[in-house]
Design an enzyme around this catalytic site. Sequence first.
Site, short mmCIF file in Angstrom:
data_model
loop_
_atom_site.label_atom_id
_atom_site.label_comp_id
_atom_site.label_asym_id
_atom_site.label_seq_id
_atom_site.Cartn_x
_atom_site.Cartn_y
_atom_site.Cartn_z
N ARG A 1 -59.74 60.65 76.23
CA ARG A 1 -59.15 61.28 76.95
C ARG A 1 -59.46 63.02 77.44
NH1 ARG A 1 -55.19 58.53 73.74
NH2 ARG A 1 -54.04 56.88 74.67
N LYS B 1 -52.40 60.77 72.17
CA LYS B 1 -51.06 60.79 72.64
C LYS B 1 -50.06 60.47 71.46
CE LYS B 1 -51.32 59.55 77.64
NZ LYS B 1 -50.67 58.73 78.48
N HIS C 1 -60.94 60.37 83.69
CA HIS C 1 -60.29 59.50 83.49
C HIS C 1 -60.94 58.34 83.99
CE1 HIS C 1 -56.61 58.46 80.94
NE2 HIS C 1 -56.32 57.50 81.68
N ARG D 1 -62.95 56.97 81.31
CA ARG D 1 -62.44 56.48 80.21
C ARG D 1 -61.94 54.84 80.47
NH1 ARG D 1 -58.66 56.64 75.86
NH2 ARG D 1 -56.86 55.77 76.22
N HIS E 1 -54.29 52.77 72.31
CA HIS E 1 -53.08 52.25 72.98
C HIS E 1 -52.20 51.83 72.05
CE1 HIS E 1 -55.50 51.51 77.11
NE2 HIS E 1 -54.89 52.69 76.91
N TYR F 1 -56.88 45.95 81.88
CA TYR F 1 -58.62 45.96 82.03
C TYR F 1 -58.88 44.54 82.08
CZ TYR F 1 -58.33 50.80 80.99
OH TYR F 1 -58.25 52.01 80.89
#
Length: 341
Positions: A162, A193, A261, A264, A287, A296
């Site tokens: 990120r 995150k 992004h 990414r 994630h 994806y």
Amino acid sequence: MSPPEPTQAAPQGQGDAALVQAYLNHVRVGKRLADRTVDLYTGDLERLAAHARDTGVALTAVQNAHIRRWVAQMHSAGRSARGIALILSGWRGFYVWLGRQSLIDHNPVQDVRAPKAGKPLPKALGVDDAVRLAAHQEEADDPALEARDACITELLYGCGLRIGELVGLDVAASGSARGWIDAKDGEAHVLGKGAKRRSVPVGRQALAALGVWLAQRAAWAGDDPALFIGSRGQRLTPQHIRVRLKRRSLRAGLATPVHPHMLRHSFASHVLQSSGDLRAVQELLGHASISTTQVYTRLDFQHLAQVYDAAHPRAGARAGQSPKAVPDAPTAPKPRAVRPR
């Protein structure tokens, strides 16, 4: 469900038009909204008045069931969920104002929501474009600038970082560092995150670019421990990186301006296409839930569908068109190891 019978006779069109005009004057003068916003409200309320007129009810007599039916009609006609949500917002404000004028006793739009919008597919580059961008080299007046931008591109695409994780990297590990790269072990340690740390493999090309940048960085270095700095020695901001990456993608000849992004997304899509290992991609991206990563797989199926449409002699029947009219499929990615560039 059919709408209820109107509770009062529909007045002449001039009555509804006067209410609409009074409200538009209110938002223009009283709320001082921009002319563009007032124009949008005007279109929304003209649409509302037309629906009411066709149904045979006054604007002040519109019920919740009417609004729901009109929303369904707009949706079936192809209007987007976002467009419907904006229209409902305009209608809702109008009825709030009517209530304050004591012209209605309830807001018929209050609990009506737009249809749920489908989650858009993430924008990812094709394999050829991603590799072209990563391999792009420029003759710059300042070799440090080129080395830095090349390293940024390699890490974004090669590690799937990120942008916040990238700008948080320091040159060396320390107690205060949010992230750093261990070149010896070929790993990037980042703070993602939710303040969750993870380690990501750094490929050979990215490590080579890192070495070139570190050799050039000494000419700019100040007291800032950041890995990526500007010529004055300060840590780069996310906006600075966005501008530099967009410029680099255009100079590399890509048709679409690239943002961080997107690289990414490209990283995740290309690793999944080559490996088919969804769990590994989840770990690489950091994630918390695999449902986030599953988007994806939709990109991967989209690629397979394009190959089918272009190659199968009966694909035209499935797509509702002749095989010749189906566009060429994109170049299929070559098999790769799970470990990215």
